[in-house]
Scaffold this motif. Sequence first.
Motif: not given
Length: 350
Positions: A226-231, A236-245, A266-269, A272-280
């Motif tokens: 569920s890597a594309s699931r938004q929060t 964090i959602t903005r970062c997810q959308l950036w990562a998708a592209e 702070s970003f990593v923490r 992790q809280q929003a998506t259940g996984m680290s940014p990497l």
Amino acid sequence: MSESDGAPPVTTVAILALPEVTASVLFGLSDMFVGVGRDWPLVVEGRPGSSTLRVQIVSADGQPLTIANGIHVVPDASIANAAPPQVICIPEVFLLPTAEIQGRFQVEAAWLRESHARGAVVAAACSGALLMAEAGLLEGEDATTHWAYCDVLAQRHPGIRLHKRRALVTAGEGQRLVMAGGGTSWQDLALYLIARLVNLDAAMQMARLYLIDWHESGQQPFARLSASRQTDDAVITRCQLWAAEHYRAPSPVAAMTQLSGLAERSFVRRFQQATGMSPLQYVHHIRLEEAKQLLEASDDAIEAVAEQVGYEDAGYFARLFKREVNLTPAQYRKRFAGLREVLRQGRSSW
């Protein structure tokens, strides 16, 4: 299911309920067809989509009936009142191979003939081909059925060209007669019809969701993470959308951190809280999902696939893929590229 004004026409699939069908096949077909367009975004993005196919369970009189193994079924419509289907599926005819069926399904056989004459596809799983033959649809045509019924079908209808070893056969004008042979062949039949009626990707999505045909590998090869699931976290959602592209970027985590405006820790923490996984981990999952698509759809070398999704070290990519997917890239390609090609060939025959 209703259509809104101006919406494109929805393909109607009718599944024929007989007392001689099993619940697993009847409702399994229904679940597969109803799930097209609905279940993939639900699993991947956390939001239900809209079903692409209109599915109705139809019986001769539309009254509640008891099917094989004592399961009670309430059909959606009778044959007389059903919406004209573009596709009719016969789940099976669960009888002894030697049982006499001549004249047993007169109403259903007439409906199959009339619907096919109007241009509908008539499809059967397992022993459902017996009813197609009784309706006169298979005379002079290629066909297959469950191995236990092949001899009986050949004896009763010598004009049929029976292919005992083929799992899937299409025949007739416009390839509008479709048969699948084995006991769980309804799954293959459903995938084939989804590829024809909707598109190849929709069929592949359902294959992954239902773990079709590759159960020995476990769920990992099919489980689109569920890597594309938004929060609910807008940052964090903005970062997810950036990562998708931009998942191919050389330093995606650093770029997402800068985009967030937060300190790295702070970003990593927060991620992790929003998506259940680290940014990497998130970036790896997106890259691996893209790699799966490339392995399925292209003949590119593994090294080229690795480079296309952002990995300069093909060895590292292969190890990561094996760890996360439980198959090597080559093993994954062998399994899923073959399925995609079968479905592509089926679709192109229409």
